[in-house]
Design a protein around this motif. Structure first.
Motif, short mmCIF file in Angstrom:
data_model
loop_
_atom_site.label_atom_id
_atom_site.label_comp_id
_atom_site.label_asym_id
_atom_site.label_seq_id
_atom_site.Cartn_x
_atom_site.Cartn_y
_atom_site.Cartn_z
N GLN A 1 1.18 -0.84 -0.36
CA GLN A 1 -0.11 0.00 -0.13
C GLN A 1 0.86 1.64 0.30
OE1 GLN A 1 -3.12 0.10 2.90
NE2 GLN A 1 -4.25 2.15 1.61
N SER A 2 1.70 1.26 0.57
CA SER A 2 2.89 2.93 0.74
C SER A 2 3.07 2.47 -0.14
CB SER A 2 3.40 2.16 1.89
OG SER A 2 3.91 1.38 2.00
N LYS A 3 3.87 1.42 -0.66
CA LYS A 3 4.70 1.34 -1.97
C LYS A 3 3.82 2.42 -3.36
CE LYS A 3 8.41 1.01 -4.41
NZ LYS A 3 9.51 2.38 -3.54
N ALA A 4 2.64 1.75 -3.25
CA ALA A 4 2.06 1.94 -4.36
C ALA A 4 1.16 3.77 -4.46
CB ALA A 4 0.02 1.44 -4.80
N ALA A 5 1.85 3.89 -3.48
CA ALA A 5 1.44 5.76 -3.15
C ALA A 5 1.91 6.50 -4.96
CB ALA A 5 2.16 6.68 -2.04
N MET A 6 2.53 6.03 -5.63
CA MET A 6 3.08 6.38 -7.26
C MET A 6 1.94 6.49 -7.28
SD MET A 6 6.08 4.86 -8.07
CE MET A 6 6.08 3.04 -8.33
N CYS A 7 1.23 5.79 -7.45
CA CYS A 7 0.26 4.58 -8.32
C CYS A 7 -1.38 5.15 -8.37
CB CYS A 7 0.06 3.29 -8.27
SG CYS A 7 1.10 2.40 -7.82
N THR A 8 -1.74 5.77 -7.31
CA THR A 8 -3.14 6.45 -6.82
C THR A 8 -2.98 7.52 -8.05
OG1 THR A 8 -1.64 7.85 -5.00
CG2 THR A 8 -2.92 5.71 -4.25
N ALA A 9 -2.46 7.63 -8.39
CA ALA A 9 -2.66 9.57 -9.23
C ALA A 9 -3.69 9.37 -10.80
CB ALA A 9 -1.80 9.89 -9.31
N CYS A 10 -3.81 7.73 -10.70
CA CYS A 10 -4.22 7.52 -11.73
C CYS A 10 -4.59 6.21 -12.45
CB CYS A 10 -3.10 6.65 -13.24
SG CYS A 10 -2.26 8.13 -13.90
N HIS A 11 -4.44 5.26 -10.77
CA HIS A 11 -5.43 3.89 -10.29
C HIS A 11 -6.11 4.37 -9.49
CE1 HIS A 11 -3.29 1.52 -13.50
NE2 HIS A 11 -2.44 2.29 -13.29
N GLY A 12 -6.17 5.67 -8.81
CA GLY A 12 -6.74 5.38 -8.03
C GLY A 12 -6.48 4.85 -6.76
#
Lengths: 94, 94
Positions: free
Chosen positions: A9-20
């Motif tokens: 989840q923390s690693k995915a911080a950069m993904c949230t901009a596009c993938h929510g």
């Protein structure tokens, strides 16, 4: 190693901009990741990382990820509930 | 033209072998399609049809599809409910 969802989840911080943050993408052209198969997500991230699959945005995103980080991020999104209510899911075209 | 989900369902008969009749794929390497963004599915099918995206299985599948058939199939899978129960979705890695 085995998947660690909170690390993912923390690693995915950069993904949230596009993938929510919850894996439901912000634009119709970006895929939802919530509840996707972890194996598929790992395969896709490795393909972007290794250039097997080309994408201007995803290549740099996947670049420095280790196998373990990929496993964690994949497990995180795979564990996300996609459609909280049936009604939301039957919207014909998002 | 506008999407016709029932036409899309019949057209998707050939997809069910890998992606499941309800859009939950049969193997961890194949992506779930249920509840995916219709726009993303259309983009992916066109990329496979036009060779922009390479895949031994998907290329022949997408080959003869018209834009309308792609729109219908994409709308069909986008309209599928992904996780009937919350418990199913929180299985960490499928």
């Amino acid at each position: 190693g085995s998947a660690d969802i909170s690390r993912g989840q923390s690693k995915a911080a950069m993904c949230t901009a596009c993938h929510g943050a919850n894996g439901i993408s912000v634009l119709p052209d970006y895929p939802n990741l919530a509840g996707q198969k972890a194996g598929y997500l790992e395969q896709a991230l490795k393909a972007y990382r290794d250039g097997q699959r080309q994408h201007q945005i995803m290549a740099p995103m996947a670049q420095g990820l280790t196998d373990q980080e990929i496993t964690d991020v994949a497990a995180f999104y795979a564990s996300q509930q996609q459609a909280p209510t049936a009604a939301a899911a039957t919207v014909a075209s998002q």
